[in-house]
Design an enzyme around this catalytic site. Sequence first.
Site, short mmCIF file in Angstrom:
data_model
loop_
_atom_site.label_atom_id
_atom_site.label_comp_id
_atom_site.label_asym_id
_atom_site.label_seq_id
_atom_site.Cartn_x
_atom_site.Cartn_y
_atom_site.Cartn_z
N HIS A 283 0.82 -1.21 0.00
CA HIS A 283 0.00 0.00 0.00
C HIS A 283 0.85 1.26 0.00
O HIS A 283 1.81 1.40 0.75
CB HIS A 283 -1.03 0.01 1.14
CG HIS A 283 -0.48 -0.01 2.53
ND1 HIS A 283 -0.14 1.15 3.20
CD2 HIS A 283 -0.26 -1.03 3.39
CE1 HIS A 283 0.25 0.83 4.42
NE2 HIS A 283 0.21 -0.47 4.57
N ASP A 295 6.15 0.64 6.76
CA ASP A 295 4.71 0.44 6.59
C ASP A 295 4.13 1.57 5.72
O ASP A 295 3.70 2.59 6.25
CB ASP A 295 4.05 0.43 7.97
CG ASP A 295 2.57 0.11 7.91
OD1 ASP A 295 2.11 -0.47 6.91
OD2 ASP A 295 1.86 0.43 8.89
N GLU A 329 -4.96 1.80 2.52
CA GLU A 329 -5.04 0.62 3.39
C GLU A 329 -5.18 1.02 4.84
O GLU A 329 -5.90 0.38 5.62
CB GLU A 329 -3.79 -0.25 3.20
CG GLU A 329 -3.83 -1.59 3.95
CD GLU A 329 -3.33 -1.52 5.37
OE1 GLU A 329 -3.58 -2.48 6.13
OE2 GLU A 329 -2.70 -0.51 5.76
N GLU A 330 -4.50 2.10 5.24
CA GLU A 330 -4.39 2.43 6.65
C GLU A 330 -5.71 2.85 7.30
O GLU A 330 -5.98 2.49 8.44
CB GLU A 330 -3.35 3.54 6.86
CG GLU A 330 -1.92 3.14 6.56
CD GLU A 330 -1.36 2.13 7.55
OE1 GLU A 330 -2.10 1.66 8.42
OE2 GLU A 330 -0.18 1.79 7.43
N ASP A 357 3.33 -6.44 3.47
CA ASP A 357 2.88 -5.36 4.35
C ASP A 357 3.23 -5.70 5.80
O ASP A 357 2.42 -5.55 6.71
CB ASP A 357 1.37 -5.14 4.21
CG ASP A 357 0.88 -3.93 5.01
OD1 ASP A 357 1.72 -3.09 5.38
OD2 ASP A 357 -0.34 -3.84 5.25
N HIS A 427 3.43 2.64 12.67
CA HIS A 427 2.56 3.80 12.86
C HIS A 427 3.17 4.88 13.75
O HIS A 427 2.44 5.68 14.35
CB HIS A 427 1.20 3.39 13.46
CG HIS A 427 0.40 2.47 12.59
ND1 HIS A 427 -0.80 1.90 13.01
CD2 HIS A 427 0.60 2.01 11.33
CE1 HIS A 427 -1.28 1.14 12.04
NE2 HIS A 427 -0.44 1.20 11.01
#
Length: 461
Positions: A283, A295, A329-330, A357, A427
């Site tokens: 992503h 990520d 995606e997030e 991912d 994140h």
Amino acid sequence: MKKIIPILFAILSINSFAQNNSKEDSTIIKKIYDTSLLNGKSYEWLDYLSNQIGGRLSGSINAQKAVEWGEKELKALGIDKVWLQSVMVPKWTRGVTEFAYIETEPGKTTNVPICALGGSIPTPIGGIKAPIIEVKTFEDLRELGYDKVEGKIVFFNRPMQADLIETFKAYGGCVDQRYSGAAEAAKFGAIGVIVRSMNLRLDDYPHTGSMSYGDLTNNDKIPAAAISTNGANLLSSMLKLNPKIKFHMNMNCRTWKDVESFNVIGEITGSEFPNEYMVVGGHLDSWDLGDGSHDDGAGVVQSMEVLRLFKEIGYKPKRSIRVVLFMNEENGLRGGKKYAKVAKNKGENHVFALESDAGGFTPRGFSFDCDDANFEQVQSWKSLFEPYLVHYFAKGGSGADIGPLKKEGIVLAGLRPDSQRYFDYHHAKNDTFDAVNKRELELGAATMTSLMYLFDTYGVK
């Protein structure tokens, strides 16, 4: 005796054919790894994506820059087709840096690191300050009841389970408090939520992530933030000493109307079975605190590298191979859902999909969402990966973006790198380019390319 000889001859012929195939596969796979490690481009791509573009939250200017970059780089590979697939995505902005402190008595405060969870509403101007109450589960919240929760800030402090070797299971065991904590706490009259960061390490980085208000009305929604693991431990200790302490939080985030963005798609058309599609992807969006290198910048460039490596070694796929750089995606999965919907409407026959991912760490193997016959086939390939110390082949999940493609007859797979350090960065502000090791990233790209090669060569069962 006359009947036995032809049977023995047939068995020997089959064994000889299998050995020759295995030798040829080993040769091609070695060439893939050699090319990735000696003449790879994934690290160079990631450098640009991370350092020249940066964090790529859906709906942001940087996300659009990443779309334009992905389209440009795929076209430069000289593959058969490159196009953009329109998708409407949510737009949420963080605003100025969040601020929080613990107040033990008027004028006596200790600052702690927090960050708004993706999708949270802001605090009122100037922030909120209230007594804080610690819980570990939703059941704890229900046991306390409305009278003890009303008017307070709820502090969810359930850590990731450190004795689980599979860290994604540890993550899965506590992520509900981040995703649904605000919705649950609001039902009991809470005015805000603080959630312990999903992180096995003790540090000062708060980790954001998506959250949902469920079916709450706008008037019932409350602000939600993550607190760093060090901050969570400090807050918990101070509550034990003085349950009457107060917590102040100030956030300026905002949700806007949906905006248009794009999945970026590139294709090498199959030479024998052009209507059988194989997908590899990651992503393109990321959270905004760091630059999203693990990520999922790593997955994006590894997926692009699959097509480049095939071109580089002169391999012409039998089946059509698509790289898809998914958007959103997030905080919505809009890109994955849109790709699957368009594929279904067009009647496209997707037979295999692979997603990266889980970070750019050393590859350990794959997990497969497939039937027994296909899993038996991939198990027979395990020895081809053993020289590269890739041993993990198991049934399990694949990837969020390719999940919507699931149907009978398709094999879904997820690259499984070593995950012990992944949630140190997940994140958070420290998910940056310097946290990615060049060699590990290139090994992952080669591992993905090798699996794509094998499924292209032998197909699905």
